[in-house]
Scaffold this motif. Sequence first.
Motif, mmCIF file in Angstrom:
data_model
loop_
_atom_site.group_PDB
_atom_site.id
_atom_site.type_symbol
_atom_site.label_atom_id
_atom_site.label_comp_id
_atom_site.label_asym_id
_atom_site.label_seq_id
_atom_site.Cartn_x
_atom_site.Cartn_y
_atom_site.Cartn_z
ATOM 1 N N ALA A 157 43.263 48.097 30.712
ATOM 2 C CA ALA A 157 41.926 48.650 30.477
ATOM 3 C C ALA A 157 40.771 47.740 30.905
ATOM 4 C CB ALA A 157 41.776 49.073 29.023
ATOM 5 N N PRO A 158 40.698 46.471 30.481
ATOM 6 C CA PRO A 158 39.527 45.671 30.854
ATOM 7 C C PRO A 158 39.637 44.982 32.206
ATOM 8 C CG PRO A 158 40.854 44.430 29.325
ATOM 9 C CD PRO A 158 41.542 45.758 29.522
ATOM 10 N N ILE A 159 40.768 45.120 32.884
ATOM 11 C CA ILE A 159 40.955 44.421 34.159
ATOM 12 C C ILE A 159 40.210 45.167 35.256
ATOM 13 C CG2 ILE A 159 42.660 43.712 35.879
ATOM 14 C CD1 ILE A 159 44.641 43.370 33.562
ATOM 15 N N GLY A 160 39.321 44.462 35.934
ATOM 16 C CA GLY A 160 38.554 45.063 37.024
ATOM 17 C C GLY A 160 39.304 44.934 38.341
ATOM 18 N N PHE A 161 39.585 46.064 38.969
ATOM 19 C CA PHE A 161 40.269 46.040 40.258
ATOM 20 C C PHE A 161 39.273 45.847 41.394
ATOM 21 C CE2 PHE A 161 43.017 48.343 37.375
ATOM 22 C CZ PHE A 161 44.213 47.682 37.568
ATOM 23 N N ALA A 162 38.031 46.203 41.140
ATOM 24 C CA ALA A 162 36.908 45.983 42.057
ATOM 25 C C ALA A 162 35.647 46.140 41.220
ATOM 26 C CB ALA A 162 36.918 46.988 43.204
ATOM 27 N N LYS A 163 34.487 45.857 41.801
ATOM 28 C CA LYS A 163 33.242 45.978 41.045
ATOM 29 C C LYS A 163 33.016 47.448 40.689
ATOM 30 C CE LYS A 163 28.484 44.483 41.028
ATOM 31 N NZ LYS A 163 27.382 43.912 41.784
ATOM 32 N N GLY A 164 32.842 47.718 39.396
ATOM 33 C CA GLY A 164 32.635 49.087 38.940
ATOM 34 C C GLY A 164 33.899 49.925 38.924
ATOM 35 N N PHE A 165 35.063 49.299 39.059
ATOM 36 C CA PHE A 165 36.328 50.036 39.096
ATOM 37 C C PHE A 165 37.276 49.466 38.046
ATOM 38 C CE2 PHE A 165 40.202 51.765 41.102
ATOM 39 C CZ PHE A 165 39.761 53.046 41.356
ATOM 40 N N HIS A 166 36.945 49.703 36.788
ATOM 41 C CA HIS A 166 37.780 49.302 35.669
ATOM 42 C C HIS A 166 37.735 50.420 34.635
ATOM 43 C CE1 HIS A 166 33.765 47.444 35.336
ATOM 44 N NE2 HIS A 166 33.762 48.083 34.194
ATOM 45 N N ILE A 167 38.731 50.447 33.783
ATOM 46 C CA ILE A 167 38.820 51.521 32.804
ATOM 47 C C ILE A 167 37.803 51.318 31.683
ATOM 48 C CG2 ILE A 167 40.352 52.669 31.148
ATOM 49 C CD1 ILE A 167 42.694 51.777 32.977
ATOM 50 N N TRP A 168 37.689 50.070 31.204
ATOM 51 C CA TRP A 168 36.835 49.804 30.056
ATOM 52 C C TRP A 168 36.218 48.427 30.219
ATOM 53 C CZ3 TRP A 168 38.895 48.566 24.523
ATOM 54 C CH2 TRP A 168 37.857 48.680 23.597
ATOM 55 N N ASP A 169 34.909 48.386 30.422
ATOM 56 C CA ASP A 169 34.204 47.108 30.567
ATOM 57 C C ASP A 169 33.820 46.626 29.174
ATOM 58 O OD1 ASP A 169 32.977 44.912 31.554
ATOM 59 O OD2 ASP A 169 31.181 45.948 32.267
ATOM 60 N N ILE A 170 34.606 45.716 28.629
ATOM 61 C CA ILE A 170 34.394 45.220 27.266
ATOM 62 C C ILE A 170 34.041 43.738 27.354
ATOM 63 C CG2 ILE A 170 36.864 44.844 27.007
ATOM 64 C CD1 ILE A 170 36.599 45.420 24.049
ATOM 65 N N ASN A 171 33.080 43.317 26.536
ATOM 66 C CA ASN A 171 32.602 41.933 26.650
ATOM 67 C C ASN A 171 33.531 40.911 25.995
ATOM 68 O OD1 ASN A 171 32.112 42.633 24.038
ATOM 69 N ND2 ASN A 171 29.966 42.029 24.017
ATOM 70 N N ILE A 172 34.601 41.360 25.356
ATOM 71 C CA ILE A 172 35.602 40.440 24.802
ATOM 72 C C ILE A 172 36.964 40.730 25.436
ATOM 73 C CG2 ILE A 172 34.454 39.923 22.616
ATOM 74 C CD1 ILE A 172 36.275 42.086 21.348
ATOM 75 N N GLY A 173 36.982 40.906 26.752
ATOM 76 C CA GLY A 173 38.189 41.315 27.470
ATOM 77 C C GLY A 173 39.366 40.377 27.290
ATOM 78 N N VAL A 174 39.108 39.059 27.300
ATOM 79 C CA VAL A 174 40.202 38.091 27.166
ATOM 80 C C VAL A 174 40.837 38.204 25.787
ATOM 81 C CG1 VAL A 174 40.758 35.628 27.131
ATOM 82 C CG2 VAL A 174 39.180 36.510 28.829
#
Length: 200
Positions: free
Chosen positions: A114-131
Amino acid sequence: MFSLESITTLVQDWLNKTFSPNLALFFEFVIVGVLAIALFAGLGLVLVIMERKVAAWIQIRLGPNRVGPKGMFQSLADTVKLIMKEGLTPDGADKFLFNLAPYIVMMVAMLVLAPIGFAKGFHIWDINIGVLYVSAISSVSVIGILMAGWASNNKYSLLGAMRSGAQMVSYELSVGLSVLSIIVLTGSLGLNDIVLSQQD
């Protein structure tokens, strides 16, 4: 950073224009789920053949070379073989938990995407505590492993599951400490911020 934001915006705008907000959100979930499953299937096919070829090269042998050109379709043949195999459940097993365990492990693997970005603007869930999210969710897979060992009603399966669970927990500690250094250097728990901090 490579951007696919225009594609995601285009799809979202089309869905919102065509369907009601709830239905559009449902179709977004379906599209994301299908893409995640396709990614797992594609990676499985490609990485297994790569691993087998590299292992063969290290051991100075040919590796898979019968199915397709230079054995490139061996993973596909193995997949068909596994699909056709009979699924066995031990007699004394708790059938519900025994069959639920693999689903839990697969759900955890998909949730970690979910929080892993495959490209800019191409992720399932942009969460600020992804790690923190990734480390917490990936820990849940231990439950699936232990559940499979316990539900089989076999002492050796239970011992193997406990050994595997202990191994996974011990690796998580070292991975957590190594990720901590990245968090300290970037000053953020967000995976996108960590990637963007490397651009200069």
